[in-house]
Write a protein that holds these residues in place. Sequence first.
Motif, PDB file in Angstrom:
ATOM      1  N   ILE A   1       0.831  -1.169  -0.062  1.00 27.74           N
ATOM      2  CA  ILE A   1       0.011   0.060   0.038  1.00 27.74           C
ATOM      3  C   ILE A   1       1.012   1.384  -0.268  1.00 27.74           C
ATOM      4  O   ILE A   1       1.517   1.640   1.024  1.00 27.74           O
ATOM      5  N   LEU A   2       0.718   2.004  -1.024  1.00 23.24           N
ATOM      6  CA  LEU A   2       1.705   3.281  -1.247  1.00 23.24           C
ATOM      7  C   LEU A   2       0.790   4.300  -0.881  1.00 23.24           C
ATOM      8  O   LEU A   2      -0.531   4.201  -0.762  1.00 23.24           O
ATOM      9  N   PRO A   3       1.085   5.748  -0.567  1.00 21.47           N
ATOM     10  CA  PRO A   3       0.449   6.793   0.049  1.00 21.47           C
ATOM     11  C   PRO A   3      -0.579   7.067  -1.016  1.00 21.47           C
ATOM     12  O   PRO A   3      -1.848   7.139  -0.422  1.00 21.47           O
ATOM     13  N   GLN A   4      -0.629   7.050  -2.328  1.00 23.08           N
ATOM     14  CA  GLN A   4      -1.696   7.335  -3.248  1.00 23.08           C
ATOM     15  C   GLN A   4      -2.873   6.261  -3.027  1.00 23.08           C
ATOM     16  O   GLN A   4      -3.891   6.581  -3.691  1.00 23.08           O
ATOM     17  N   ASP A   5      -2.439   5.149  -2.365  1.00 17.25           N
ATOM     18  CA  ASP A   5      -3.358   4.074  -2.385  1.00 17.25           C
ATOM     19  C   ASP A   5      -4.516   4.474  -1.318  1.00 17.25           C
ATOM     20  O   ASP A   5      -5.497   3.839  -1.248  1.00 17.25           O
ATOM     21  N   THR A   6      -3.952   5.324  -0.308  1.00 14.20           N
ATOM     22  CA  THR A   6      -4.779   5.444   0.923  1.00 14.20           C
ATOM     23  C   THR A   6      -5.971   6.473   0.542  1.00 14.20           C
ATOM     24  O   THR A   6      -6.762   6.492   1.514  1.00 14.20           O
ATOM     25  N   VAL A   7      -5.714   7.196  -0.642  1.00 11.92           N
ATOM     26  CA  VAL A   7      -7.192   7.942  -0.630  1.00 11.92           C
ATOM     27  C   VAL A   7      -8.399   7.296  -0.717  1.00 11.92           C
ATOM     28  O   VAL A   7      -9.193   7.681  -0.097  1.00 11.92           O
ATOM     29  N   ASP A   8      -8.393   6.378  -1.601  1.00 14.70           N
ATOM     30  CA  ASP A   8      -9.753   5.486  -1.463  1.00 14.70           C
ATOM     31  C   ASP A   8     -10.196   4.857  -0.136  1.00 14.70           C
ATOM     32  O   ASP A   8     -11.286   4.944   0.119  1.00 14.70           O
ATOM     33  N   ALA A   9      -8.948   4.502   0.414  1.00 12.28           N
ATOM     34  CA  ALA A   9      -9.327   3.853   1.804  1.00 12.28           C
ATOM     35  C   ALA A   9      -9.869   5.091   2.628  1.00 12.28           C
ATOM     36  O   ALA A   9     -10.712   4.799   3.545  1.00 12.28           O
ATOM     37  N   LEU A  10      -9.353   6.161   2.626  1.00 10.17           N
ATOM     38  CA  LEU A  10      -9.961   7.262   3.754  1.00 10.17           C
ATOM     39  C   LEU A  10     -11.412   7.462   3.092  1.00 10.17           C
ATOM     40  O   LEU A  10     -12.015   7.716   3.663  1.00 10.17           O
ATOM     41  N   GLU A  11     -11.564   7.370   1.667  1.00  9.88           N
ATOM     42  CA  GLU A  11     -13.162   7.744   1.298  1.00  9.88           C
ATOM     43  C   GLU A  11     -13.803   6.522   1.706  1.00  9.88           C
ATOM     44  O   GLU A  11     -15.070   7.010   2.254  1.00  9.88           O
ATOM     45  N   ASP A  12     -13.454   5.618   1.820  1.00 10.34           N
ATOM     46  CA  ASP A  12     -14.380   4.585   2.014  1.00 10.34           C
ATOM     47  C   ASP A  12     -14.648   4.633   3.835  1.00 10.34           C
ATOM     48  O   ASP A  12     -15.764   4.112   4.075  1.00 10.34           O
ATOM     49  N   GLU A  13     -13.786   4.733   4.309  1.00 14.27           N
ATOM     50  CA  GLU A  13     -13.622   4.921   5.817  1.00 14.27           C
ATOM     51  C   GLU A  13     -14.573   6.040   6.266  1.00 14.27           C
ATOM     52  O   GLU A  13     -15.420   5.929   7.137  1.00 14.27           O
ATOM     53  N   ARG A  14     -14.493   7.333   5.577  1.00  9.25           N
ATOM     54  CA  ARG A  14     -15.527   8.275   5.877  1.00  9.25           C
ATOM     55  C   ARG A  14     -16.787   8.167   5.402  1.00  9.25           C
ATOM     56  O   ARG A  14     -17.840   8.516   6.123  1.00  9.25           O
ATOM     57  N   GLY A  15     -17.080   7.420   4.171  1.00  8.61           N
ATOM     58  CA  GLY A  15     -18.335   7.582   3.639  1.00  8.61           C
ATOM     59  C   GLY A  15     -18.797   8.609   2.788  1.00  8.61           C
ATOM     60  O   GLY A  15     -19.782   9.006   2.362  1.00  8.61           O
ATOM     61  N   VAL A  16     -17.771   9.525   2.510  1.00  8.77           N
ATOM     62  CA  VAL A  16     -17.907  10.801   1.982  1.00  8.77           C
ATOM     63  C   VAL A  16     -16.633  10.893   1.019  1.00  8.77           C
ATOM     64  O   VAL A  16     -15.709  10.506   1.207  1.00  8.77           O
ATOM     65  N   LYS A  17     -16.964  11.426  -0.171  1.00 14.96           N
ATOM     66  CA  LYS A  17     -16.020  11.591  -1.322  1.00 14.96           C
ATOM     67  C   LYS A  17     -15.182  12.377  -0.844  1.00 14.96           C
ATOM     68  O   LYS A  17     -15.074  13.474  -0.366  1.00 14.96           O
ATOM     69  N   VAL A  18     -13.579  11.802  -1.306  1.00 15.32           N
ATOM     70  CA  VAL A  18     -12.398  12.778  -0.924  1.00 15.32           C
ATOM     71  C   VAL A  18     -11.954  13.566  -2.298  1.00 15.32           C
ATOM     72  O   VAL A  18     -11.832  12.925  -3.292  1.00 15.32           O
ATOM     73  N   ASP A  19     -12.339  14.756  -2.334  1.00 19.32           N
ATOM     74  CA  ASP A  19     -12.233  15.496  -3.611  1.00 19.32           C
ATOM     75  C   ASP A  19     -10.804  15.837  -4.004  1.00 19.32           C
ATOM     76  O   ASP A  19     -10.520  17.028  -4.002  1.00 19.32           O
ATOM     77  N   VAL A  20     -10.310  14.986  -4.590  1.00 15.40           N
ATOM     78  CA  VAL A  20      -9.058  14.969  -5.092  1.00 15.40           C
ATOM     79  C   VAL A  20      -8.806  13.976  -6.356  1.00 15.40           C
ATOM     80  O   VAL A  20      -9.306  12.774  -6.227  1.00 15.40           O
ATOM     81  N   PRO A  21      -8.337  14.498  -7.224  1.00  9.47           N
ATOM     82  CA  PRO A  21      -8.022  13.362  -8.382  1.00  9.47           C
ATOM     83  C   PRO A  21      -7.107  12.374  -8.379  1.00  9.47           C
ATOM     84  O   PRO A  21      -6.213  12.602  -7.471  1.00  9.47           O
ATOM     85  N   ARG A  22      -7.371  11.222  -8.564  1.00 13.98           N
ATOM     86  CA  ARG A  22      -6.741   9.761  -8.455  1.00 13.98           C
ATOM     87  C   ARG A  22      -5.505  10.037  -9.542  1.00 13.98           C
ATOM     88  O   ARG A  22      -5.805  10.412 -10.576  1.00 13.98           O
ATOM     89  N   GLY A  23      -4.376   9.121  -9.214  1.00  9.78           N
ATOM     90  CA  GLY A  23      -3.619   8.510 -10.233  1.00  9.78           C
ATOM     91  C   GLY A  23      -2.652   9.847 -10.702  1.00  9.78           C
ATOM     92  O   GLY A  23      -2.522  10.873 -10.172  1.00  9.78           O
ATOM     93  N   GLY A  24      -1.729   9.583 -11.494  1.00 11.36           N
ATOM     94  CA  GLY A  24      -0.510  10.323 -11.652  1.00 11.36           C
ATOM     95  C   GLY A  24      -0.160  10.078 -13.320  1.00 11.36           C
ATOM     96  O   GLY A  24      -0.802   9.359 -14.009  1.00 11.36           O
ATOM     97  N   LYS A  25       1.076  10.553 -13.695  1.00 14.19           N
ATOM     98  CA  LYS A  25       1.570  10.348 -14.851  1.00 14.19           C
ATOM     99  C   LYS A  25       2.838   9.433 -15.193  1.00 14.19           C
ATOM    100  O   LYS A  25       3.326   9.053 -16.290  1.00 14.19           O
ATOM    101  N   MET A  26       3.352   8.794 -14.177  1.00 16.69           N
ATOM    102  CA  MET A  26       4.541   7.955 -14.021  1.00 16.69           C
ATOM    103  C   MET A  26       3.896   6.499 -13.676  1.00 16.69           C
ATOM    104  O   MET A  26       2.799   6.233 -13.015  1.00 16.69           O
ATOM    105  N   ASP A  27       4.797   5.807 -14.459  1.00 16.57           N
ATOM    106  CA  ASP A  27       4.499   4.112 -14.387  1.00 16.57           C
ATOM    107  C   ASP A  27       5.182   3.731 -12.933  1.00 16.57           C
ATOM    108  O   ASP A  27       6.309   3.808 -12.894  1.00 16.57           O
ATOM    109  N   TRP A  28       4.344   3.571 -11.972  1.00 18.03           N
ATOM    110  CA  TRP A  28       4.649   3.020 -10.779  1.00 18.03           C
ATOM    111  C   TRP A  28       4.788   1.576 -10.497  1.00 18.03           C
ATOM    112  O   TRP A  28       5.473   0.878  -9.263  1.00 18.03           O
ATOM    113  N   ARG A  29       4.633   0.727 -11.490  1.00 21.17           N
ATOM    114  CA  ARG A  29       5.103  -0.773 -11.388  1.00 21.17           C
ATOM    115  C   ARG A  29       6.423  -1.206 -10.756  1.00 21.17           C
ATOM    116  O   ARG A  29       6.591  -1.973 -10.050  1.00 21.17           O
TER     117      ARG A  29
END
Length: 286
Positions: free
Chosen positions: A58-86
């Motif tokens: 789990i990387l930091p960018q993965d925790t945004v969705d987890a935060l949204e699920d925990e709150r039950g309220v949309k976290v208003d920030v675009p997901r993803g980026g431009k680099m290949d994180w694989r």
Amino acid sequence: LQNALFKKDLQFASGAAIEFNDEFMEAISYYAYSASSELAGERGTYNSYKGSKWDRGILPQDTVDALEDERGVKVDVPRGGKMDWRPVREAIAQNGMRNSNVLAIAPTATISNIMGTTPCIEPNYTNLFVKSNLGGDFTVLNSVLVNDLKKEGLWDSDMIDQLKYFNGELAAIEGIPNHLKQKHQTVFEVGYEAIIDAAARRQKWIDQSQSVNLFLAQPDMKSLSHMYRHAWHTGLKTTYYLRTRQASDIEKSTVAKADKKSFTPEQVQACSIEAMMNGEECEACQ
């Protein structure tokens, strides 16, 4: 940050500037996490790595969705980026991480003034002001603005007087092109929304947090409520100080000054300790 935006000729509150915050923080985090994983391959992971988010992939960018699920309220920030994180994910899965905590953005305050730049991730406080601490008073002037005004043939003693009169803000100064007024908006003109939106774009890539100062010229309960709710909805972990306009302005005329009080080293140290105990900051030692 502000100096980088000057070089890119971007307004702090523009959509392009917000995107730039997303892009540069992604790049910094990409190579920082890669470096920590490479070190782990050479020297081993930190002691409590097993079971950590890093260990679970789990990387930091993965925790945004987890935060949204925990709150039950949309976290208003675009997901993803431009680099290949694989490659980064694969390296962490193979080597682990040498550092439990990797990234945070700290304030710089007086250091930035001494070095002729802007404080960390903030817009210009203003284009001309006098900063005071136990070391004395010194004038802070936006050198990029000076160069821009010189190119327009507008830099003279009259312009300096107008900058002093309007407390370093350009909006009311006649003759300055509108694109320069937009480019050199001060922190109170930019508005808290842009500062928060930029911070939210950076936050999704940062495993720790940021010292995000917020600014309101004349705070009231309604504005404060909107501001901090906006920070919450965009997923910011923390904010830092709330800054308001100082009661004193730039000196606009020649007046007799009282002798500056001198301080012993013991008094300076006591001031710093007292400030820290009260949850404040003392700029004397920065």
